[in-house]
Motif scaffolding. Structure first.
Motif, PDB file in Angstrom:
ATOM      1  N   ILE A  70       0.853  -1.202   0.000  1.00  0.00           N
ATOM      2  CA  ILE A  70       0.000   0.000   0.000  1.00  0.00           C
ATOM      3  C   ILE A  70       0.885   1.247   0.000  1.00  0.00           C
ATOM      4  O   ILE A  70       0.644   2.204  -0.739  1.00  0.00           O
ATOM      5  N   LEU A  71       1.926   1.200   0.818  1.00  0.00           N
ATOM      6  CA  LEU A  71       2.839   2.352   0.881  1.00  0.00           C
ATOM      7  C   LEU A  71       3.517   2.581  -0.461  1.00  0.00           C
ATOM      8  O   LEU A  71       3.570   3.709  -0.958  1.00  0.00           O
ATOM      9  N   GLU A  72       4.031   1.508  -1.065  1.00  0.00           N
ATOM     10  CA  GLU A  72       4.725   1.655  -2.351  1.00  0.00           C
ATOM     11  C   GLU A  72       3.832   2.347  -3.377  1.00  0.00           C
ATOM     12  O   GLU A  72       4.248   3.288  -4.051  1.00  0.00           O
ATOM     13  N   ARG A  73       2.603   1.860  -3.472  1.00  0.00           N
ATOM     14  CA  ARG A  73       1.676   2.427  -4.467  1.00  0.00           C
ATOM     15  C   ARG A  73       1.346   3.883  -4.118  1.00  0.00           C
ATOM     16  O   ARG A  73       1.326   4.764  -4.978  1.00  0.00           O
ATOM     17  N   THR A  74       1.093   4.133  -2.825  1.00  0.00           N
ATOM     18  CA  THR A  74       0.738   5.486  -2.373  1.00  0.00           C
ATOM     19  C   THR A  74       1.872   6.467  -2.675  1.00  0.00           C
ATOM     20  O   THR A  74       1.646   7.567  -3.190  1.00  0.00           O
ATOM     21  N   LEU A  75       3.092   6.052  -2.373  1.00  0.00           N
ATOM     22  CA  LEU A  75       4.246   6.940  -2.574  1.00  0.00           C
ATOM     23  C   LEU A  75       4.441   7.212  -4.064  1.00  0.00           C
ATOM     24  O   LEU A  75       4.678   8.349  -4.473  1.00  0.00           O
ATOM     25  N   SER A  76       4.339   6.162  -4.878  1.00  0.00           N
ATOM     26  CA  SER A  76       4.530   6.330  -6.320  1.00  0.00           C
ATOM     27  C   SER A  76       3.489   7.294  -6.881  1.00  0.00           C
ATOM     28  O   SER A  76       3.807   8.139  -7.717  1.00  0.00           O
ATOM     29  N   ASP A  77       2.241   7.166  -6.398  1.00  0.00           N
ATOM     30  CA  ASP A  77       1.167   7.993  -6.953  1.00  0.00           C
ATOM     31  C   ASP A  77       1.186   9.429  -6.435  1.00  0.00           C
ATOM     32  O   ASP A  77       0.742  10.340  -7.128  1.00  0.00           O
ATOM     33  N   LEU A  78       1.646   9.625  -5.189  1.00  0.00           N
ATOM     34  CA  LEU A  78       1.494  10.960  -4.576  1.00  0.00           C
ATOM     35  C   LEU A  78       2.797  11.709  -4.327  1.00  0.00           C
ATOM     36  O   LEU A  78       2.778  12.839  -3.839  1.00  0.00           O
ATOM     37  N   LYS A  79       3.948  11.100  -4.633  1.00  0.00           N
ATOM     38  CA  LYS A  79       5.190  11.723  -4.167  1.00  0.00           C
ATOM     39  C   LYS A  79       5.497  13.071  -4.826  1.00  0.00           C
ATOM     40  O   LYS A  79       6.264  13.866  -4.276  1.00  0.00           O
ATOM     41  N   GLU A  80       4.877  13.348  -5.974  1.00  0.00           N
ATOM     42  CA  GLU A  80       5.097  14.660  -6.597  1.00  0.00           C
ATOM     43  C   GLU A  80       4.286  15.735  -5.870  1.00  0.00           C
ATOM     44  O   GLU A  80       4.571  16.923  -5.982  1.00  0.00           O
ATOM     45  N   GLU A  81       3.262  15.268  -5.145  1.00  0.00           N
ATOM     46  CA  GLU A  81       2.302  16.189  -4.532  1.00  0.00           C
ATOM     47  C   GLU A  81       2.552  16.375  -3.033  1.00  0.00           C
ATOM     48  O   GLU A  81       2.357  17.448  -2.479  1.00  0.00           O
ATOM     49  N   ILE A  82       2.976  15.284  -2.381  1.00  0.00           N
ATOM     50  CA  ILE A  82       3.180  15.289  -0.922  1.00  0.00           C
ATOM     51  C   ILE A  82       4.601  14.815  -0.637  1.00  0.00           C
ATOM     52  O   ILE A  82       5.071  13.868  -1.262  1.00  0.00           O
ATOM     53  N   THR A 103      11.313   3.758  -4.370  1.00  0.00           N
ATOM     54  CA  THR A 103      10.350   4.731  -4.905  1.00  0.00           C
ATOM     55  C   THR A 103      10.935   6.148  -4.889  1.00  0.00           C
ATOM     56  O   THR A 103      10.316   7.077  -5.395  1.00  0.00           O
ATOM     57  N   GLY A 104      12.112   6.301  -4.235  1.00  0.00           N
ATOM     58  CA  GLY A 104      12.745   7.620  -4.185  1.00  0.00           C
ATOM     59  C   GLY A 104      12.379   8.419  -2.943  1.00  0.00           C
ATOM     60  O   GLY A 104      12.801   9.552  -2.768  1.00  0.00           O
ATOM     61  N   VAL A 105      11.589   7.818  -2.038  1.00  0.00           N
ATOM     62  CA  VAL A 105      11.183   8.509  -0.810  1.00  0.00           C
ATOM     63  C   VAL A 105      12.165   8.144   0.314  1.00  0.00           C
ATOM     64  O   VAL A 105      12.581   6.995   0.414  1.00  0.00           O
ATOM     65  N   PRO A 106      12.551   9.122   1.164  1.00  0.00           N
ATOM     66  CA  PRO A 106      13.448   8.805   2.285  1.00  0.00           C
ATOM     67  C   PRO A 106      12.839   7.743   3.199  1.00  0.00           C
ATOM     68  O   PRO A 106      11.679   7.872   3.598  1.00  0.00           O
ATOM     69  N   ALA A 107      13.630   6.709   3.490  1.00  0.00           N
ATOM     70  CA  ALA A 107      13.120   5.621   4.323  1.00  0.00           C
ATOM     71  C   ALA A 107      14.200   5.162   5.277  1.00  0.00           C
ATOM     72  O   ALA A 107      15.385   5.178   4.943  1.00  0.00           O
ATOM     73  N   LEU A 108      13.793   4.779   6.472  1.00  0.00           N
ATOM     74  CA  LEU A 108      14.734   4.234   7.445  1.00  0.00           C
ATOM     75  C   LEU A 108      14.159   2.954   8.023  1.00  0.00           C
ATOM     76  O   LEU A 108      12.988   2.905   8.421  1.00  0.00           O
ATOM     77  N   GLN A 109      14.985   1.919   8.058  1.00  0.00           N
ATOM     78  CA  GLN A 109      14.563   0.649   8.646  1.00  0.00           C
ATOM     79  C   GLN A 109      14.937   0.632  10.120  1.00  0.00           C
ATOM     80  O   GLN A 109      16.064   0.940  10.481  1.00  0.00           O
ATOM     81  N   LEU A 217     -12.265   2.004   4.647  1.00  0.00           N
ATOM     82  CA  LEU A 217     -12.141   2.108   3.196  1.00  0.00           C
ATOM     83  C   LEU A 217     -11.788   0.732   2.640  1.00  0.00           C
ATOM     84  O   LEU A 217     -11.024  -0.014   3.258  1.00  0.00           O
ATOM     85  N   GLU A 218     -12.336   0.436   1.464  1.00  0.00           N
ATOM     86  CA  GLU A 218     -12.009  -0.821   0.787  1.00  0.00           C
ATOM     87  C   GLU A 218     -11.135  -0.482  -0.403  1.00  0.00           C
ATOM     88  O   GLU A 218     -11.452   0.426  -1.170  1.00  0.00           O
ATOM     89  N   LEU A 219     -10.039  -1.212  -0.570  1.00  0.00           N
ATOM     90  CA  LEU A 219      -9.150  -0.900  -1.679  1.00  0.00           C
ATOM     91  C   LEU A 219      -8.316  -2.104  -2.094  1.00  0.00           C
ATOM     92  O   LEU A 219      -8.292  -3.137  -1.408  1.00  0.00           O
ATOM     93  N   SER A 220      -7.656  -1.924  -3.226  1.00  0.00           N
ATOM     94  CA  SER A 220      -6.666  -2.895  -3.672  1.00  0.00           C
ATOM     95  C   SER A 220      -5.466  -2.126  -4.188  1.00  0.00           C
ATOM     96  O   SER A 220      -5.577  -1.377  -5.157  1.00  0.00           O
ATOM     97  N   CYS A 221      -4.321  -2.301  -3.526  1.00  0.00           N
ATOM     98  CA  CYS A 221      -3.150  -1.560  -3.991  1.00  0.00           C
ATOM     99  C   CYS A 221      -2.591  -2.233  -5.245  1.00  0.00           C
ATOM    100  O   CYS A 221      -1.724  -1.706  -5.920  1.00  0.00           O
ATOM    101  N   HIS A 222      -3.121  -3.412  -5.569  1.00  0.00           N
ATOM    102  CA  HIS A 222      -2.686  -4.113  -6.786  1.00  0.00           C
ATOM    103  C   HIS A 222      -3.437  -3.571  -8.001  1.00  0.00           C
ATOM    104  O   HIS A 222      -2.831  -3.114  -8.967  1.00  0.00           O
ATOM    105  N   SER A 223      -4.783  -3.546  -7.936  1.00  0.00           N
ATOM    106  CA  SER A 223      -5.572  -3.057  -9.075  1.00  0.00           C
ATOM    107  C   SER A 223      -5.730  -1.538  -9.037  1.00  0.00           C
ATOM    108  O   SER A 223      -6.017  -0.917 -10.049  1.00  0.00           O
ATOM    109  N   GLY A 224      -5.563  -0.943  -7.851  1.00  0.00           N
ATOM    110  CA  GLY A 224      -5.721   0.507  -7.723  1.00  0.00           C
ATOM    111  C   GLY A 224      -7.129   0.920  -7.325  1.00  0.00           C
ATOM    112  O   GLY A 224      -7.375   2.078  -6.980  1.00  0.00           O
ATOM    113  N   GLU A 225      -8.056  -0.033  -7.331  1.00  0.00           N
ATOM    114  CA  GLU A 225      -9.438   0.264  -6.961  1.00  0.00           C
ATOM    115  C   GLU A 225      -9.494   0.792  -5.521  1.00  0.00           C
ATOM    116  O   GLU A 225      -8.878   0.214  -4.624  1.00  0.00           O
ATOM    117  N   GLY A 226     -10.235   1.872  -5.329  1.00  0.00           N
ATOM    118  CA  GLY A 226     -10.422   2.408  -3.971  1.00  0.00           C
ATOM    119  C   GLY A 226      -9.282   3.265  -3.460  1.00  0.00           C
ATOM    120  O   GLY A 226      -9.395   3.873  -2.391  1.00  0.00           O
TER     121      GLY A 226
END
Lengths: 250, 113
Positions: A70-82, A103-109, A217-226
Motif C-alpha cells: 500500500i505504501l509503495e503504491r501510495t508513494l509512487s502515486d502521490l510523491k510529486e504532490e506530498i 520509490t525515491g522517498v526517504p526511508a529508514l529501517q 475504506l475498501e481498496l486494492s493496492c494491486h488493481s488501484g481500486e479504492g
C-alpha cells in the motif's frame, strides 16, 4: 503437569499473590505508570510533529496484509504532490526500507530484534535522520502484529489498521484492542474477493462493534481500486495538520 | 507478547526508586494490572524472576492486584462490567461504551530493606 514450567492442570489460571508474605522491610509508595516513559517520549514526538506541521500515521496489521505494498503504491502515486518520509519497523532485514527507498522517498529501517513493536523512543531517534522541515507526511509501518503495537503510543496522529480479505473477517473481534485504537481500517486486496468467501459487510460490522467511530475504506493496492478515497483522506490529514499549526501561529 | 518489556519496566522503575531510597535490596513489589490493559498477569509473573536477576530485586516477590473492567454506556447511562469480549451494553445493546476502569498498568509500591 507441564514439563516446561511445572504448572499443573488445576493451575490453568495461575494464582496471583495479592498479599505479602512476612517481610520486615519498609514499604515505599511508587504509583508509577508502566507505560509512563513511553507515553512521555510519545508526547515529545507529538509536540515535534506539531511544530513541524507533520501528519503522522502508524500503520498496523498482521504480517502479510499488504502494508508495504500500500505504501509503495501510495508513494509512487502521490510523491510529486506530498513530501513523504517512511519509518519501517521489522524484527529483521532491511527489505521493506529497500522497497520504499526504490520509490525515491526517504526511508529508514528500524530492526526491533526480538521486540514485537516499535516504541516512542525508537521513533524519536528514527526521525532524526529525516529533514522534517521538508516533510508533510510521515508513515510509520509498525511490526506486523495485531497485539502489542496497540499499547505503545508513538506520537502519531492516527493508527491505520490494515486487514486484507485473505484473512478472517472476524479479526476485529479477535484483536479488539487494536481495532479500538485505530482511526481508520483499510480492507486491502479487494481484487481477490471473487475468489474468496470473505464477507466485507460482516467484517465492517465487526469493526464497528469494537469501534463505532472507525472509518473504513475498501481498496486494492494491486488493481488501484479504492485508492483515490485513501488519497483524499491523506490529503485532508496533511492539510488539517498545517491548518492547525497556522491557526496556532496566528 | 510484550510482557517481557513490561516486566523489565517494572524492575527498572522499582530499582530506580530503591536506589533513591538507599535500599540494600527489594523484598517485594506490588503492581496493578487492569483486565482491559492487554497484558497477561501470568506472563508478567513468568518473566519477573529472570528480569530481577542481577538487580536489587533479585529474589523478591511480585504481588499482582488485578483490576476489573468497568464502563458506562453513553446512550442509556448504565454502569456495566467490562471484559475484553464485551462490546455492547448489557442493558440497551448500544456499542457506545466508555471505559472507566480496567486499563491500569502501574507499579504501586514496594518493600525494601
Amino acid at each position: 503437569m507441564c514439563i516446561d514450567c511445572g504448572c499443573g492442570p488445576a493451575e490453568a489460571s495461575h494464582h496471583h499473590h495479592d498479599h505479602k508474605h512476612d517481610h520486615d522491610g519498609k514499604t515505599v509508595k511508587i504509583e508509577e505508570d508502566l507505560l509512563a516513559k513511553n507515553n512521555r517520549l510519545a508526547g515529545n514526538n507529538r509536540q515535534l510533529f506539531a511544530d513541524k506541521e507533520l501528519f503522522v500515521l502508524n500503520l498496523v496489521s498482521s504480517p502479510g496484509s499488504g502494508k508495504t505494498s500500500i505504501l509503495e503504491r501510495t508513494l509512487s502515486d502521490l510523491k510529486e504532490e506530498i513530501c513523504f518520509a517512511v519509518l519501517e519497523g521489522d524484527q529483521q532485514t532491511a527489505n521493506d526500507a529497500d522497497r520504499i527507498a526504490a520509490t525515491g522517498v526517504p526511508a529508514l529501517q528500524i530492526n526491533t530484534g526480538t521486540g514485537c513493536h516499535l516504541d516512542a523512543h525508537m521513533v524519536g531517534h528514527g526521525v532524526e535522520t529525516f529533514d522534517l522541515n521538508a516533510t508533510d507526511l510521515l508513515m510509520i509501518e509498525n511490526v506486523g502484529n495485531l497485539v502489542c503495537p496497540a499499547s505503545f503510543d508513538l506520537g502519531e496522529d492516527f493508527k491505520v489498521a490494515v486487514l486484507s480479505v485473505t484473512e478472517g473477517e472476524d479479526k476485529p473481534l479477535k484483536y479488539p484492542q487494536m481495532f479500538r485504537a485505530a482511526k481508520m481500517m483499510l480492507i486491502n486486496k479487494i481484487d481477490l474477493l471473487p475468489h474468496l468467501r470473505f464477507d466485507v459487510e460482516k467484517c465492517k460490522a465487526f469493526a464497528r462493534q469494537v469501534n463505532p467511530e472507525i472509518t473504513i475504506l475498501e481498496l486494492s493496492c494491486h488493481s488501484g481500486e479504492g485508492m483515490e478515497a485513501w488519497y483524499t483522506w491523506l490529503r485532508q490529514g496533511v492539510a488539517g495538520k498545517k491548518a492547525a499549526a497556522d491557526s496556532k501561529g496566528a | 507478547m510484550h510482557e517481557l518489556g513490561i516486566t523489565r519496566s517494572i524492575v527498572e522503575i522499582a530499582e530506580e526508586n530503591a536506589r533513591r531510597q538507599g535500599a540494600q535490596r527489594v523484598l517485594s513489589v506490588t503492581i496493578e494490572i487492569g483486565d482491559l490493559a492487554g497484558v497477561i498477569p501470568d506472563s508478567v509473573a513468568f518473566c519477573y524472576e529472570v528480569c530481577c536477576e542481577g538487580t536489587l530485586l533479585a529474589g523478591s516477590e511480585l504481588l499482582i492486584r488485578q483490576v476489573k473492567g468497568k464502563g458506562r454506556c453513553r446512550d442509556c447511562g448504565a454502569d456495566i462490567d467490562l471484559d475484553t469480549t464485551t462490546f455492547n451494553c448489557s442493558t440497551c445493546g448500544s456499542y457506545a461504551l466508555e471505559r472507566l476502569q480496567g486499563e491500569e498498568l502501574r507499579v504501586i509500591e514496594m518493600e525494601i530493606e
